[in-house]
Scaffold this active site. Structure first.
Site, mmCIF file in Angstrom:
data_model
loop_
_atom_site.group_PDB
_atom_site.id
_atom_site.type_symbol
_atom_site.label_atom_id
_atom_site.label_comp_id
_atom_site.label_asym_id
_atom_site.label_seq_id
_atom_site.Cartn_x
_atom_site.Cartn_y
_atom_site.Cartn_z
ATOM 1 N N HIS A 198 59.642 -21.877 -115.513
ATOM 2 C CA HIS A 198 60.382 -20.723 -115.015
ATOM 3 C C HIS A 198 61.347 -21.108 -113.907
ATOM 4 O O HIS A 198 62.362 -20.465 -113.703
ATOM 5 C CB HIS A 198 59.424 -19.612 -114.585
ATOM 6 N N GLU A 440 55.244 -14.942 -129.392
ATOM 7 C CA GLU A 440 55.186 -16.185 -128.602
ATOM 8 C C GLU A 440 53.801 -16.819 -128.629
ATOM 9 O O GLU A 440 53.540 -17.789 -127.933
ATOM 10 C CB GLU A 440 55.636 -15.921 -127.157
HETATM 11 C C1 PEP Z 1 59.306 -17.181 -123.882
HETATM 12 O O1 PEP Z 1 58.110 -17.410 -123.737
HETATM 13 O O2 PEP Z 1 60.022 -17.793 -124.696
HETATM 14 C C2 PEP Z 1 59.983 -16.161 -123.078
HETATM 15 C C3 PEP Z 1 61.222 -15.815 -123.326
HETATM 16 O O3 PEP Z 1 59.296 -15.612 -122.045
HETATM 17 P P1 PEP Z 1 59.008 -16.353 -120.656
HETATM 18 O O4 PEP Z 1 59.873 -17.570 -120.602
HETATM 19 O O5 PEP Z 1 59.304 -15.377 -119.591
HETATM 20 O O6 PEP Z 1 57.552 -16.679 -120.754
HETATM 21 MG MG MG Z 2 56.832 -16.062 -122.649
#
Ligand code: PEP
Ligand code: MG
Length: 587
Positions: A198, A440
């Site tokens: 992130h 996911e």
């Molecule tokens: C993902 O998991 O691809 C997504 C878009 O969510 P995040 O990156 O916030 O987990």
């Molecule tokens: Mg995600």
């Protein structure tokens, strides 16, 4: 131009976000120990400054006392060392000398303490006696604890940096990264972290170059050194020679010119040469980033990661606050869609005020929808805010981390309840919105045909899908080389979801980092994805590439891709066929 005694040194890491920056390093020591500012104290503030030092010593002692108390019986003998540390807090050489230095030199406590400790080190440097040498180590450790108390310990606040610098940190949490002020920070580099962490996602959204997973950056780079960050190549150059600097200035300009060029056409819809239209949207973490989506020509917001407004604060936000925030975003983007994803906290996005969650395996823990279904009060507050904001524009709701039909049914039940409540209370809202889920988790891929019956759309989150499918921690640099969204298993899963979508007439979008990487676009277009959502900075480039492609040809190309079982072969196919097209401006 400066001349350095030190040699130029190149260190290789993982590209966090593209672009080049050149600037002075600023080490963010999370312990606040090494980076110490010096400032003078006026006579009248002297007493207060000494008081500040004394308080820090007292707090450090208290900290240590509770550590000692917590030591189990069988380890008691080791507590003896810490007990000597307790005494050392008031040691004349350390305590007395520091106060004396503050008073004599009229300087801040941190600087005085640092100076005193350096002197002690110098005095003891040449002494052979191991007992005395250990004693210095003890003093340094005690001083470190005092220093941490002085500087506010682990939270050296990034939001307070007041120079234009390149951040160098061991690690930056998403909360840290979200505090970065663009006018202050040119780019950043970290020891830890991977491409889908992130931290790097936020760096891309901010549009500043970053290199992660450098391992030793905080050791190799000193404070205030000139460094070049090549976010595109994932490398950092410490003490660049004049020649290197000149070379990178040129590259930087070339990159910026390229960006300016693709930005010019970015506001037009992206259609392939055979008229296959793709909506290219932006992912945002904070309300302020809407501007970036608009500037980059996004056709809407395909993913609003709402959890960031729950971070960097001390308690849960109220419904009214969330509503106001969502409403602003929705109004700004209208008539284009804003996809509001419900709270996806925990995993690598923990809340400081939610201490009930302390897990060995956060990625597999009480994250996202699981947390929300447990903390219904928190969830309902957000659902109400979303439905209220929906009255002001085009809102879609998106539930994260769905792994089963039960979860989405439960979430939908609560959404209905929130709507009923609002209507009953006569509060304006719109309950007629599209409901989607993130795909996911592998179980969601397998269950896609059943899930399709209860939702309006799917959004493939490749960041987690890759993590959970390949069993690779998305933020772990040791396995970053294995983290690849072009893994045939991942491609097959995506295809499976897209096929279900076609069969069941459920729209399929992709909002993971995979969707924003120019290299992947021919595959995604070949699969027939009509909506891609990404870091706003990537929108212009992705649109440019889509316009060069022929969807039918990409579909044909996929047949070759699916004969391959090795990532490298798939990459080679892409490179051979589309390489010239996707050579981004700085390569
Ligand atoms: C993902 O998991 O691809 C997504 C878009 O969510 P995040 O990156 O916030 O987990
Ligand atoms: Mg995600």
């Amino acid at each position: 131009m400066h001349h350095f005694e030190n040699e130029e040194k190149i260190i290789q890491g993982i590209s966090g976000s593209p672009g080049i920056c050149i600037g002075k390093s600023y080490l963010v020591d999370k312990e606040g120990v090494d980076v110490v500012e010096k400032y003078s104290i006026s006579e009248k503030d002297l007493k207060r400054e000494v008081g500040r030092f004394k308080t820090a010593v007292k707090n450090a002692k208290n900290e240590l006392s509770s550590i000692i108390e917590g030591i189990p019986e069988e380890l008691r003998e080791h507590a003896y060392i810490l007990e000597t540390h307790l005494v050392l807090h008031k040691d004349k050489m350390l305590y007395g000398k520091t106060i004396e230095t503050i008073e004599k030199e009229l300087i801040n406590s941190e600087w005085a303490l640092k100076k005193v400790v350096s002197n002690i080190k110098i005095i003891f440097r040449d002494i052979e006696d191991t007992y005395l040498k250990d004693r210095v180590t003890d003093i340094v450790q005690v001083a470190d604890r005092i220093m941490r108390n002085l500087t506010g310990a682990k939270s050296e606040s990034i939001s307070e940096i007041d120079k234009r610098v390149v951040l160098v940190a061991h690690d930056l949490s998403p909360a840290d990264t979200s505090q970065i002020k663009l006018e202050r920070i040119k780019g950043f580099v970290t020891d830890l972290g991977g491409k889908a962490s992130h931290t790097s996602i936020i760096a891309r959204t901010l549009g500043i170059p970053s290199v992660l997973g450098l391992d030793m950056a905080t050791r190799d780079i000193k404070n205030d050194e000139i460094i070049v960050v090549d976010g595109s190549a994932g490398l950092v150059i410490i003490n660049p020679s004049d020649e290197t600097l000149a070379k990178y200035e040129v590259r930087k300009q070339r990159y910026e010119a390229y960006r300016a060029n693709i930005l010019r056409t970015s506001h037009v819809t992206a259609t392939t040469v055979d008229d296959f239209a793709v909506e290219v949207m932006g992912n945002i973490e904070l309300a302020e980033e809407v501007v970036s989506v608009k500037d980059n020509g996004g056709d809407g917001i395909g993913l609003f990661r709402t959890e960031f407004s729950y971070m960097s604060r001390s308690s849960y936000p109220a419904e009214e606050e969330l509503f106001e925030q969502y409403k602003d975003i929705v109004e700004l983007m209208a008539p284009n869609p804003v996809t509001i994803r419900t709270l996806d906290i925990n995993g690598d996005k923990a809340l400081s005020y939610e201490s009930s969650v302390n897990e060995e395996n956060p990625a597999l823990g009480l994250r996202a929808i699981r947390f929300c279904l447990k903390r219904k009060d928190v969830f309902m507050t957000q659902l109400r805010a979303i439905l209220r904001a929906a009255a002001f524009g085009n809102v879609r709701i998106l539930f994260p981390m769905i792994s089963s039909c039960e979860e989405i049914c439960e979430a939908k039940k609560l959404l209905k309840q929130a709507g009923d409540e609002l209507e009953h209370e006569n509060i304006p809202c719109n309950t007629n919105i599209e409901v989607g889920i993130m795909i996911e988790i592998p179980s969601a891929v397998i269950m896609a045909d059943s899930l399709a019956d209860v939702v309006d759309y799917f959004s493939i989150g490749t960041n987690d899908l890759v993590q959970y499918t390949l069993a690779i921690d998305r933020g772990n640099k040791n396995v970053a080389h294995l983290y690849n969204s072009l893994h045939p298993a991942v491609l097959r899963m995506i295809k499976q979801v897209v096929d279900v979508g076609k069969a069941k007439n459920v729209k399929v979008c992709m909002c993971g980092e995979m969707a924003g990487d120019p290299f992947n676009i021919p595959i995604l277009i070949g699969l027939g994805l009509t909506e891609l959502s990404m870091t706003p900075q990537n929108i212009p480039e992705v649109k440019t590439i889509i316009r060069e492609l022929n969807q039918k040809e990409c579909e044909k190309f996929l047949e070759d891709v699916f004969t391959k079982t090795i990532v490298a072969d798939i990459q080679k196919l892409l490179q051979d066929r589309f390489g010239s097209l996707i050579a981004n401006g700085y390569a």
